[in-house]
Motif scaffolding. Structure first.
Motif, PDB file in Angstrom:
ATOM      1  N   ALA A  50     -23.588  -9.939   0.645  1.00  0.00           N
ATOM      2  CA  ALA A  50     -22.593  -9.340   0.909  1.00  0.00           C
ATOM      3  C   ALA A  50     -21.260 -10.511   0.593  1.00  0.00           C
ATOM      4  N   LYS A  51     -21.516 -11.291  -0.357  1.00  0.00           N
ATOM      5  CA  LYS A  51     -20.742 -12.504  -0.278  1.00  0.00           C
ATOM      6  C   LYS A  51     -19.401 -12.329  -0.540  1.00  0.00           C
ATOM      7  N   ASP A  52     -18.915 -11.292  -1.193  1.00  0.00           N
ATOM      8  CA  ASP A  52     -17.452 -10.930  -1.431  1.00  0.00           C
ATOM      9  C   ASP A  52     -16.945 -10.501  -0.057  1.00  0.00           C
ATOM     10  N   PHE A  53     -17.967  -9.797   0.927  1.00  0.00           N
ATOM     11  CA  PHE A  53     -17.260  -9.399   2.159  1.00  0.00           C
ATOM     12  C   PHE A  53     -17.309 -10.759   3.167  1.00  0.00           C
ATOM     13  N   MET A  54     -18.154 -11.382   3.113  1.00  0.00           N
ATOM     14  CA  MET A  54     -18.070 -12.657   3.852  1.00  0.00           C
ATOM     15  C   MET A  54     -16.980 -13.604   3.354  1.00  0.00           C
ATOM     16  N   ALA A  55     -16.576 -13.535   2.257  1.00  0.00           N
ATOM     17  CA  ALA A  55     -15.417 -14.453   1.817  1.00  0.00           C
ATOM     18  C   ALA A  55     -14.143 -14.071   2.300  1.00  0.00           C
ATOM     19  N   ASN A  56     -14.005 -12.814   2.861  1.00  0.00           N
ATOM     20  CA  ASN A  56     -12.727 -12.371   3.283  1.00  0.00           C
ATOM     21  C   ASN A  56     -12.331 -13.296   4.707  1.00  0.00           C
ATOM     22  N   GLU A  57     -10.986 -13.362   4.582  1.00  0.00           N
ATOM     23  CA  GLU A  57     -10.734 -14.367   5.854  1.00  0.00           C
ATOM     24  C   GLU A  57      -9.930 -13.601   6.829  1.00  0.00           C
ATOM     25  N   VAL A  58     -10.086 -14.052   8.120  1.00  0.00           N
ATOM     26  CA  VAL A  58      -9.268 -13.425   9.132  1.00  0.00           C
ATOM     27  C   VAL A  58      -8.856 -14.665   9.909  1.00  0.00           C
ATOM     28  N   VAL A  59      -7.658 -14.763  10.341  1.00  0.00           N
ATOM     29  CA  VAL A  59      -6.920 -15.691  10.646  1.00  0.00           C
ATOM     30  C   VAL A  59      -6.965 -17.215   9.995  1.00  0.00           C
ATOM     31  N   GLY A  60      -7.204 -16.935   8.620  1.00  0.00           N
ATOM     32  CA  GLY A  60      -7.383 -18.007   7.801  1.00  0.00           C
ATOM     33  C   GLY A  60      -8.540 -18.788   7.658  1.00  0.00           C
ATOM     34  N   ILE A  61      -9.803 -18.089   8.399  1.00  0.00           N
ATOM     35  CA  ILE A  61     -11.036 -18.606   8.152  1.00  0.00           C
ATOM     36  C   ILE A  61     -11.810 -17.547   7.814  1.00  0.00           C
ATOM     37  N   SER A  62     -12.799 -17.873   6.933  1.00  0.00           N
ATOM     38  CA  SER A  62     -13.822 -16.988   6.197  1.00  0.00           C
ATOM     39  C   SER A  62     -14.643 -16.134   7.333  1.00  0.00           C
ATOM     40  N   LEU A  63     -15.134 -14.833   7.004  1.00  0.00           N
ATOM     41  CA  LEU A  63     -16.066 -14.263   8.028  1.00  0.00           C
ATOM     42  C   LEU A  63     -17.320 -15.246   7.887  1.00  0.00           C
ATOM     43  N   ALA A  64     -17.726 -15.642   6.877  1.00  0.00           N
ATOM     44  CA  ALA A  64     -18.966 -16.329   6.842  1.00  0.00           C
ATOM     45  C   ALA A  64     -19.018 -17.646   8.056  1.00  0.00           C
ATOM     46  N   LEU A  65     -17.724 -18.227   8.042  1.00  0.00           N
ATOM     47  CA  LEU A  65     -17.793 -19.332   8.970  1.00  0.00           C
ATOM     48  C   LEU A  65     -17.506 -18.856  10.340  1.00  0.00           C
ATOM     49  N   TRP A  66     -16.779 -17.548  10.688  1.00  0.00           N
ATOM     50  CA  TRP A  66     -16.690 -16.957  11.913  1.00  0.00           C
ATOM     51  C   TRP A  66     -18.237 -16.394  12.389  1.00  0.00           C
ATOM     52  N   GLY A  67     -18.728 -15.878  11.433  1.00  0.00           N
ATOM     53  CA  GLY A  67     -20.234 -15.859  11.859  1.00  0.00           C
ATOM     54  C   GLY A  67     -21.045 -16.978  11.856  1.00  0.00           C
ATOM     55  N   GLY A  68     -20.903 -18.058  11.599  1.00  0.00           N
ATOM     56  CA  GLY A  68     -21.266 -19.383  12.044  1.00  0.00           C
ATOM     57  C   GLY A  68     -21.144 -19.601  13.466  1.00  0.00           C
ATOM     58  N   PHE A  69     -19.785 -19.587  13.657  1.00  0.00           N
ATOM     59  CA  PHE A  69     -19.197 -19.942  15.013  1.00  0.00           C
ATOM     60  C   PHE A  69     -20.055 -18.905  15.897  1.00  0.00           C
ATOM     61  N   SER A  70     -20.054 -17.675  15.671  1.00  0.00           N
ATOM     62  CA  SER A  70     -20.504 -16.648  16.596  1.00  0.00           C
ATOM     63  C   SER A  70     -22.062 -16.967  17.021  1.00  0.00           C
ATOM     64  N   ILE A  71     -22.584 -17.650  15.950  1.00  0.00           N
ATOM     65  CA  ILE A  71     -24.260 -17.805  16.395  1.00  0.00           C
ATOM     66  C   ILE A  71     -24.192 -19.134  17.335  1.00  0.00           C
ATOM     67  N   CYS A  72     -23.402 -20.071  17.080  1.00  0.00           N
ATOM     68  CA  CYS A  72     -23.217 -21.021  18.255  1.00  0.00           C
ATOM     69  C   CYS A  72     -22.750 -20.425  19.535  1.00  0.00           C
ATOM     70  N   ALA A  73     -21.956 -19.551  19.582  1.00  0.00           N
ATOM     71  CA  ALA A  73     -21.307 -18.967  20.918  1.00  0.00           C
ATOM     72  C   ALA A  73     -22.546 -18.238  21.431  1.00  0.00           C
ATOM     73  N   LEU A  74     -23.286 -17.294  20.633  1.00  0.00           N
ATOM     74  CA  LEU A  74     -24.344 -16.886  21.099  1.00  0.00           C
ATOM     75  C   LEU A  74     -25.421 -17.432  21.816  1.00  0.00           C
ATOM     76  N   THR A  75     -25.611 -18.718  21.198  1.00  0.00           N
ATOM     77  CA  THR A  75     -26.535 -19.767  21.773  1.00  0.00           C
ATOM     78  C   THR A  75     -25.958 -19.948  23.279  1.00  0.00           C
ATOM     79  N   MET A  76     -24.676 -20.261  23.313  1.00  0.00           N
ATOM     80  CA  MET A  76     -24.298 -20.762  24.486  1.00  0.00           C
ATOM     81  C   MET A  76     -24.489 -19.418  25.460  1.00  0.00           C
ATOM     82  N   ILE A  77     -24.138 -18.482  25.102  1.00  0.00           N
ATOM     83  CA  ILE A  77     -24.231 -17.318  25.967  1.00  0.00           C
ATOM     84  C   ILE A  77     -25.539 -17.061  26.620  1.00  0.00           C
ATOM     85  N   MET A  78     -26.661 -17.091  25.741  1.00  0.00           N
ATOM     86  CA  MET A  78     -27.875 -17.068  26.017  1.00  0.00           C
ATOM     87  C   MET A  78     -28.328 -18.228  26.775  1.00  0.00           C
TER      88      MET A  78
END
Length: 102
Positions: A50-78
């Motif tokens: 879903a490259k086109d979907f992940m290329a969408n930007e939210v607050v100026g940052i792509s969803l792909a990068l937000w997803g990467g941040f969420s993986i890091c956050a999930l690691t800390m939460i766990m």
């Protein structure tokens, strides 16, 4: 029991409270690991299919990068979730040691 004495590991392994401790911790780790693995696989699948979907930007940052941040956050939460459960497991382990030393 002296701190230098070797505990009877076989007796500890047969102790019902020890089995409960191991079962409780194993269940927690299995559930959390399965969730993390599924989350990561879905993230990778979205990146690949879903490259086109992940290329969408939210607050100026792509969803792909937000997803990467969420993986890091999930690691800390766990890690925090594990650390919050650890005192309970330590208490259970201490109970096993007290019972076994009787």
């Amino acid at each position: 029991m002296s701190s230098l004495a070797e505990p009877d590991w076989e007796a500890l392994a047969r102790h019902p409270q020890f089995r409960e401790l191991v079962s409780n911790r194993r269940r927690f780790v299995a559930k959390v690991t399965a969730f993390y693995f599924a989350y990561f696989v879905v993230y990778l699948a979205l990146l690949g299919y879903a490259k086109d979907f992940m290329a969408n930007e939210v607050v100026g940052i792509s969803l792909a990068l937000w997803g990467g941040f969420s993986i890091c956050a999930l690691t800390m939460i766990m890690a925090v979730a594990y650390a919050r459960r650890a005192p309970e497991w330590e208490r259970m382990a201490q109970q096993v040691v007290v019972e076994a030393s009787r």
